[in-house]
Design an enzyme around this catalytic site. Sequence first.
Site, PDB file in Angstrom:
ATOM      1  N   ASP A  93      -9.338  22.878  19.392  1.00 50.32           N
ATOM      2  CA  ASP A  93      -8.442  23.132  18.114  1.00 50.32           C
ATOM      3  C   ASP A  93      -7.146  23.439  18.483  1.00 50.32           C
ATOM      4  O   ASP A  93      -6.479  24.010  17.468  1.00 50.32           O
ATOM      5  CB  ASP A  93      -9.368  23.715  17.144  1.00 50.32           C
ATOM      6  CG  ASP A  93      -9.621  25.219  17.584  1.00 50.32           C
ATOM      7  OD1 ASP A  93      -9.198  25.462  18.713  1.00 50.32           O
ATOM      8  OD2 ASP A  93     -10.229  26.079  16.736  1.00 50.32           O
ATOM      9  N   ASP A  94      -6.880  23.696  19.274  1.00 53.23           N
ATOM     10  CA  ASP A  94      -5.446  24.338  19.664  1.00 53.23           C
ATOM     11  C   ASP A  94      -4.280  23.257  19.422  1.00 53.23           C
ATOM     12  O   ASP A  94      -3.191  23.798  19.596  1.00 53.23           O
ATOM     13  CB  ASP A  94      -5.312  24.732  21.236  1.00 53.23           C
ATOM     14  CG  ASP A  94      -5.499  23.623  22.201  1.00 53.23           C
ATOM     15  OD1 ASP A  94      -6.458  22.852  22.038  1.00 53.23           O
ATOM     16  OD2 ASP A  94      -4.885  23.612  23.229  1.00 53.23           O
ATOM     17  N   THR A 124     -11.025  27.751  23.908  1.00 50.82           N
ATOM     18  CA  THR A 124     -11.523  29.126  24.786  1.00 50.82           C
ATOM     19  C   THR A 124     -10.276  29.972  24.649  1.00 50.82           C
ATOM     20  O   THR A 124      -9.315  29.908  25.193  1.00 50.82           O
ATOM     21  CB  THR A 124     -11.876  28.601  26.114  1.00 50.82           C
ATOM     22  OG1 THR A 124     -12.999  27.720  25.916  1.00 50.82           O
ATOM     23  CG2 THR A 124     -12.537  29.926  26.614  1.00 50.82           C
ATOM     24  N   GLY A 126      -8.238  33.173  25.582  1.00 47.94           N
ATOM     25  CA  GLY A 126      -7.931  34.265  26.976  1.00 47.94           C
ATOM     26  C   GLY A 126      -7.540  33.267  28.117  1.00 47.94           C
ATOM     27  O   GLY A 126      -7.442  33.766  29.188  1.00 47.94           O
ATOM     28  N   ILE A 127      -7.719  32.026  27.963  1.00 46.65           N
ATOM     29  CA  ILE A 127      -7.444  31.341  29.336  1.00 46.65           C
ATOM     30  C   ILE A 127      -6.361  29.971  28.715  1.00 46.65           C
ATOM     31  O   ILE A 127      -6.607  29.606  27.914  1.00 46.65           O
ATOM     32  CB  ILE A 127      -8.525  30.883  29.770  1.00 46.65           C
ATOM     33  CG1 ILE A 127      -8.292  29.912  31.412  1.00 46.65           C
ATOM     34  CG2 ILE A 127      -9.551  29.882  29.311  1.00 46.65           C
ATOM     35  CD1 ILE A 127      -7.857  30.899  32.477  1.00 46.65           C
ATOM     36  N   ASP A 206      36.380  23.226  51.378  1.00 51.22           N
ATOM     37  CA  ASP A 206      35.278  22.449  51.440  1.00 51.22           C
ATOM     38  C   ASP A 206      35.657  21.386  52.549  1.00 51.22           C
ATOM     39  O   ASP A 206      35.916  20.263  52.390  1.00 51.22           O
ATOM     40  CB  ASP A 206      35.097  21.583  50.130  1.00 51.22           C
ATOM     41  CG  ASP A 206      33.596  20.658  50.250  1.00 51.22           C
ATOM     42  OD1 ASP A 206      33.087  20.840  51.255  1.00 51.22           O
ATOM     43  OD2 ASP A 206      33.441  19.744  49.465  1.00 51.22           O
TER      44      ASP A 206
HETATM   45  C1  SPV Z   1      29.684  18.722  46.476  1.00 50.42           C
HETATM   46  O1  SPV Z   1      29.129  19.268  45.676  1.00 50.42           O
HETATM   47  O2  SPV Z   1      29.906  19.256  47.428  1.00 50.42           O
HETATM   48  C2  SPV Z   1      30.032  17.208  46.786  1.00 50.42           C
HETATM   49  C3  SPV Z   1      30.069  16.528  45.616  1.00 50.42           C
HETATM   50  O3  SPV Z   1      29.968  16.735  47.828  1.00 50.42           O
HETATM   51  S1  SPV Z   1      31.865  16.406  45.390  1.00 50.42           S
HETATM   52  O4  SPV Z   1      32.206  17.785  45.224  1.00 50.42           O
HETATM   53  O5  SPV Z   1      31.968  15.561  43.992  1.00 50.42           O
HETATM   54  O6  SPV Z   1      32.372  15.672  46.458  1.00 50.42           O
HETATM   55 MG    MG Z   2      30.076  18.132  49.384  1.00 47.35          MG
END
Ligand code: SPV
Ligand code: MG
Length: 434
Positions: A93-94, A124, A126-127, A206
């Site tokens: 009935d939950d 039931t 508690g669980i 990067d």
């Molecule tokens: C990253 O996040 O490092 C990627 C995606 O490679 S981008 O930044 O769009 O290249």
């Molecule tokens: Mg990248």
Amino acid sequence: MKNKKVYISLTADNLHHGHIKLINEAKKYGDITVGLLTDRAVATHKKLPILNFEQRKLILQNISGIKEVVAQNEWDDSVEIRKLKPDFVIHGDDWLTGKESVVRKNVIEELKKFDGKLIEIPYTKGISSEAISNRNKKVGISTDQRIRTLKRSIKNKDLTRIIETHSPISALIAENAVAKVNDREIYYDGFWSSSLTDASLIGKPDIEVVDISKRLENINNIFEVTSKPLIMDIDTGGKIEHLNLNIKTIERLGISAVIMEDKTGLKKNSLLTDTTNQLQESVETFSEKIKTIKSNQQNQDFMVIARIESFILGKGLEDALMRAEAYLNAGSDGIMIHSKKKNPNEIFEFSKQFKKNFNDVPLVCVPSTYSSIKENELIDNGINVVIYANHLFRAAYPAMVETANSILKNGRSKEVEDKLTSIKEMMDLIPGTN
Ligand code: SPV
Ligand code: MG
């Protein structure tokens, strides 16, 4: 006289005595057919079960009193009930309130059509499966289980949603984030370890300057406190002679997939405006890299996804499609197609052509520049995995800048205090604080 047919619908991921009570009660009314929710049916509304459909089915088939286990392909029990026309439906009935009350209404409507009866038995106390699941979360997840979950998600969800996490704390936020939309729970299916945000975090560009052991150390720390699968951005993959060694470490750590991009030379980020000095790798060499990964992987669920930079480097659709086919022939498990346009047109053109020949191959996109596109449009255009590639990092940055400036300007922190997380909230987020 023929026995009456009794229907109960279950997920049975965390079987407990409450389920057994329900089954024992149901037995009194006739032969039990369990409608077992498929992984896909569960994933429409909640997280994927830990155990897959076949494992859950095997358990139920061996419980006394259950005559048959059938697949319930929908979240809504009434669809299967329409087909089976049971004499009785038994349910706890939950579901009188909460997200299952709509299903209850539909079941009642359906039963009326053939004079079936709904029997609701006291839930039931508690669980709950959810409580068991939360407890399991604290215990952690095995490496294999984590690796496997990405493939399961791609198989069972219309769209697998991945978000960038550059630290354990950002990963914890992504792990716990949930939005309730209508009666569904929307959540992230996994993490993206981004080369851009991993480099930014330590104040570096990067350009593949952060070495792999540092990247893996960060991921290992993320894995210490989370359970979701992770896709790692491995840039160009580096030298083939290094790649075959690194891939073993990557897999051993529990990473589910790597995305490797088809650039060469000094790799820079794809979203830079000037890409004149950026070069695309030859199809032959890149295919060799894919083959190297595939021949060194141990776990069959581990995936390599080839990232095509043709649009980024101004090469166009034909080049992208040609490369996709070649990379799949080399063994790639999926394709990521990247773009830095403000709209997703070239991505969708690619997808349309690509899916004609490779409908079952996972297609990944990263809508950083075309961010106005909605997830349902991505699904309609054949995208299987979306990566929000840098958003948690970008969210943290302006907050830190504002706080640093506000304290300087005001000579105290009070002015910015209500924008900050409380110390209590902070501690609640960290497992093991209490
Ligand atoms: C990253 O996040 O490092 C990627 C995606 O490679 S981008 O930044 O769009 O290249
Ligand atoms: Mg990248």
